[in-house]
Design a protein around this motif. Structure first.
Motif, PDB file in Angstrom:
ATOM      1  N   LEU A 161       0.739  -1.134  -0.034  1.00 55.13           N
ATOM      2  CA  LEU A 161       0.022  -0.050   0.056  1.00 55.13           C
ATOM      3  C   LEU A 161       0.880   1.363  -0.012  1.00 55.13           C
ATOM      4  N   HIS A 162       1.907   1.186   0.682  1.00 49.60           N
ATOM      5  CA  HIS A 162       2.888   2.348   0.611  1.00 49.60           C
ATOM      6  C   HIS A 162       3.536   2.707  -0.762  1.00 49.60           C
ATOM      7  N   ASP A 163       3.811   1.458  -1.448  1.00 55.75           N
ATOM      8  CA  ASP A 163       4.366   1.513  -2.768  1.00 55.75           C
ATOM      9  C   ASP A 163       3.227   2.360  -3.856  1.00 55.75           C
ATOM     10  N   ASP A 164       1.879   1.542  -3.613  1.00 60.49           N
ATOM     11  CA  ASP A 164       0.846   2.298  -4.317  1.00 60.49           C
ATOM     12  C   ASP A 164       0.651   3.664  -4.382  1.00 60.49           C
ATOM     13  N   VAL A 165       0.649   4.027  -2.767  1.00 62.85           N
ATOM     14  CA  VAL A 165       0.513   5.742  -2.548  1.00 62.85           C
ATOM     15  C   VAL A 165       1.371   6.488  -3.075  1.00 62.85           C
ATOM     16  N   GLU A 166       2.693   5.861  -2.905  1.00 64.15           N
ATOM     17  CA  GLU A 166       3.922   6.665  -3.532  1.00 64.15           C
ATOM     18  C   GLU A 166       3.797   6.816  -4.823  1.00 64.15           C
ATOM     19  N   ARG A 167       3.411   5.681  -5.653  1.00 72.01           N
ATOM     20  CA  ARG A 167       3.586   5.572  -7.315  1.00 72.01           C
ATOM     21  C   ARG A 167       2.291   6.882  -7.734  1.00 72.01           C
ATOM     22  N   ILE A 168       1.506   7.020  -6.926  1.00 74.18           N
ATOM     23  CA  ILE A 168       0.327   7.903  -7.335  1.00 74.18           C
ATOM     24  C   ILE A 168       0.932   9.348  -7.079  1.00 74.18           C
ATOM     25  N   LEU A 169       1.255   9.470  -5.989  1.00 68.16           N
ATOM     26  CA  LEU A 169       1.926  11.044  -5.301  1.00 68.16           C
ATOM     27  C   LEU A 169       3.056  11.361  -6.353  1.00 68.16           C
ATOM     28  N   LEU A 170       4.137  10.527  -6.411  1.00 65.74           N
ATOM     29  CA  LEU A 170       5.114  11.009  -7.084  1.00 65.74           C
ATOM     30  C   LEU A 170       5.025  11.072  -8.580  1.00 65.74           C
ATOM     31  N   GLY A 171       4.134  10.311  -9.102  1.00 69.04           N
ATOM     32  CA  GLY A 171       3.513  10.445 -10.693  1.00 69.04           C
ATOM     33  C   GLY A 171       3.002  11.888 -10.689  1.00 69.04           C
ATOM     34  N   TYR A 172       2.101  12.316  -9.861  1.00 67.62           N
ATOM     35  CA  TYR A 172       1.525  13.603  -9.929  1.00 67.62           C
ATOM     36  C   TYR A 172       2.409  14.583  -9.738  1.00 67.62           C
ATOM     37  N   ILE A 173       3.496  14.623  -8.745  1.00 65.71           N
ATOM     38  CA  ILE A 173       4.209  15.636  -8.389  1.00 65.71           C
ATOM     39  C   ILE A 173       5.585  15.716  -9.480  1.00 65.71           C
ATOM     40  N   THR A 174       5.758  14.702  -9.985  1.00 66.14           N
ATOM     41  CA  THR A 174       6.599  14.706 -11.185  1.00 66.14           C
ATOM     42  C   THR A 174       5.985  15.317 -12.392  1.00 66.14           C
ATOM     43  N   PHE A 175       4.733  14.826 -12.774  1.00 65.58           N
ATOM     44  CA  PHE A 175       3.926  15.589 -13.876  1.00 65.58           C
ATOM     45  C   PHE A 175       3.977  17.077 -13.799  1.00 65.58           C
ATOM     46  N   THR A 176       3.461  17.271 -12.520  1.00 64.63           N
ATOM     47  CA  THR A 176       3.297  18.841 -12.011  1.00 64.63           C
ATOM     48  C   THR A 176       4.616  19.547 -12.114  1.00 64.63           C
ATOM     49  N   LEU A 177       5.658  19.298 -11.619  1.00 66.42           N
ATOM     50  CA  LEU A 177       7.072  20.021 -11.561  1.00 66.42           C
ATOM     51  C   LEU A 177       7.544  19.857 -12.967  1.00 66.42           C
ATOM     52  N   GLU A 178       7.306  18.753 -13.745  1.00 65.93           N
ATOM     53  CA  GLU A 178       7.832  18.738 -15.372  1.00 65.93           C
ATOM     54  C   GLU A 178       9.408  18.249 -15.023  1.00 65.93           C
ATOM     55  N   ARG A 179       9.665  17.482 -14.225  1.00 67.60           N
ATOM     56  CA  ARG A 179      11.042  17.169 -13.776  1.00 67.60           C
ATOM     57  C   ARG A 179      10.962  16.094 -12.642  1.00 67.60           C
TER      58      ARG A 179
END
Length: 192
Positions: A161-179
């Motif tokens: 569950l930690h890995d899945d939450v991290e996947r969603i949040l890091l994907g969103y953060i990386t997309f938002t920051l574009e880096r």
């Protein structure tokens, strides 16, 4: 730290400084120190020089203190990410579908990084860059987003569950920051 500043014409001058919270565990534990570095990098990437940083620095200070004594540093960081996103204006929508604007049903959904939130299965073909998100992951994200940390702290979360939450949040953060954030690679190497 407590600082004594002398007001200058253009720049203030630090006359005296006293450390009030040394955050010793962040220096003694490499993993916790890596998470602290990530928290600082995230704050740096989401802010500019003219921003009002008082609330953000309070959140960072609370997060550093939690990283020192909380048994689950990953949970501390996920809580920090969601609340930082809220303060900087990128709060993900977790209760209503971002396409239809209808409340999501209690079932597995999709998450759109581009649209910044949950997309119901019936509208997933209309969203861009959607990834699946389980109902359990969505429930945890909602709880982290709306609850004070005193209620979040007692949660026992599985590594999956930690890995899945991290996947969603890091994907969103990386997309938002574009880096990609540099400290993330280091954290992943430490875990291996």
């Amino acid at each position: 730290s407590d600082l004594l500043l002398h007001k200058g014409r253009d720049l203030d001058i630090v006359v005296q400084a006293e450390m009030t919270a040394p955050y010793l565990m962040l220096r003694e534990d490499l993993g916790r120190g890596a998470y602290a570095s990530y928290a600082a990098e995230l704050l740096d990437r989401f802010t500019g020089s003219g921003d009002d940083l008082a609330g953000l620095f309070t959140l960072l200070d609370e997060t550093l203190a939690r990283l020192c004594d909380d048994p689950d540093p990953r949970l501390v960081v996920r809580y920090y990410e969601l609340h930082l996103l809220n303060l900087v204006g990128f709060r993900p929508e977790l209760t209503d579908c971002v396409v239809s604007r209808q409340p999501v049903q209690p079932q597995d959904q999709f998450f759109s990084f581009a649209l910044g939130g949950v997309v119901s299965p019936g509208y997933a073909h209309l969203g861009t860059a959607v990834v699946p998100i389980s109902m359990l992951t969505l429930k945890l994200l909602r709880h982290l987003q709306r609850s004070p940390y005193s209620q979040v702290r007692s949660l026992a979360i599985t590594p999956a569950l930690h890995d899945d939450v991290e996947r969603i949040l890091l994907g969103y953060i990386t997309f938002t920051l574009e880096r990609q954030l540099q400290s993330i690679d280091f954290i992943h190497r430490l875990r291996r």
